[in-house]
Write an enzyme that holds these catalytic residues in place. Structure first.
Site, short mmCIF file in Angstrom:
data_model
loop_
_atom_site.label_atom_id
_atom_site.label_comp_id
_atom_site.label_asym_id
_atom_site.label_seq_id
_atom_site.Cartn_x
_atom_site.Cartn_y
_atom_site.Cartn_z
N ASP A 166 0.88 -1.16 0.00
CA ASP A 166 0.00 0.00 0.00
C ASP A 166 0.93 1.22 0.00
O ASP A 166 2.10 1.11 0.34
CB ASP A 166 -0.87 -0.06 1.26
CG ASP A 166 -1.69 1.20 1.45
OD1 ASP A 166 -2.26 1.70 0.45
OD2 ASP A 166 -1.74 1.70 2.60
N ASP A 208 0.04 5.06 1.04
CA ASP A 208 -0.09 5.98 2.18
C ASP A 208 -0.11 5.22 3.49
O ASP A 208 -0.99 4.38 3.71
CB ASP A 208 -1.35 6.84 2.02
CG ASP A 208 -1.28 7.70 0.77
OD1 ASP A 208 -0.40 8.57 0.70
OD2 ASP A 208 -2.09 7.49 -0.15
#
Ligand SMILES: [Mg+2]
Ligand SMILES: [Zn+2]
Length: 191
Positions: free
Chosen positions: A32, A34
């Site tokens: 991922d 952020d």
């Protein structure tokens, strides 16, 4: 001249080199963005908003040593909401990839979902199959580069990341708290 094309996914300039070094079926380290790569300050889309998560370059470098292809999968509803454009996102992504290559930890590609089912504007307001927890981005990457789910890993900072992994058949999925040093995660050594 450097013209920027908006094409999914963003492919790192070193991708074909990286692919050539790994025999198929490959394994990926899905990240991922952020909260895993950069500290999540909310809708980060420029270098000056970027604080790197501690240990991220070491972690990706180790993934390369262990034969993982590092692939970023990120929900970017900020595009759909009109906070920044798809072009802004691509320019920023190009910069992120450049920094990782300079740190000897090149990323292979970045997939993004620009949609949001209720807050998206215009064509971005859809129930898509790419916004995590849907597994669309993972499935695309896996079929494109012959990636094996069972030997791949996903690191996310939200339950929706983990759900997406499970929906794609990736059970080596870890929830990461970004106050930690990510290079201390030992999920890569177990495989
Ligand atoms: Mg996140
Ligand atoms: Zn989407």
């Amino acid at each position: 001249m450097s013209q920027i094309e908006i094409r999914q996914p963003f492919l790192d300039p070193t991708l074909s080199e990286q692919l050539a070094q790994l025999s198929a079926p490959r394994r990926a380290l899905f990240l991922d963005r952020d909260g895993v790569i950069n500290v999540n300050h909310g809708y980060v889309h420029s270098p000056k908003q970027t604080d790197w998560v501690d240990g991220i370059f070491e972690f990706v470098a180790r993934a390369h040593e262990k034969g993982f292809l590092p692939v970023v999968v990120t929900n970017q509803a900020g595009i759909g909401r009109g906070y920044y454009s798809e072009l802004d996102f691509i320019k920023y992504t190009r910069w992120v990839h450049k920094v990782f290559t300079e740190r000897n930890a090149p990323l292979a590609a970045t997939f993004w979902c620009p949609h949001h089912p209720t807050a998206g504007e215009g064509r971005y307001r859809v129930e898509c199959d790419c916004r995590k927890p849907q597994p669309g981005m993972l499935r695309q990457a896996m079929s494109r580069w012959n990636i094996n789910a069972e030997t791949s890993v996903l690191i996310g900072d939200k339950q929706s990341d983990i759900e997406a992994a499970h929906a794609a058949g990736i059970y080596n999925a870890a929830l990461f708290t970004s106050s930690d040093d990510i290079s201390r995660l030992d999920i890569l050594s177990n495989l």
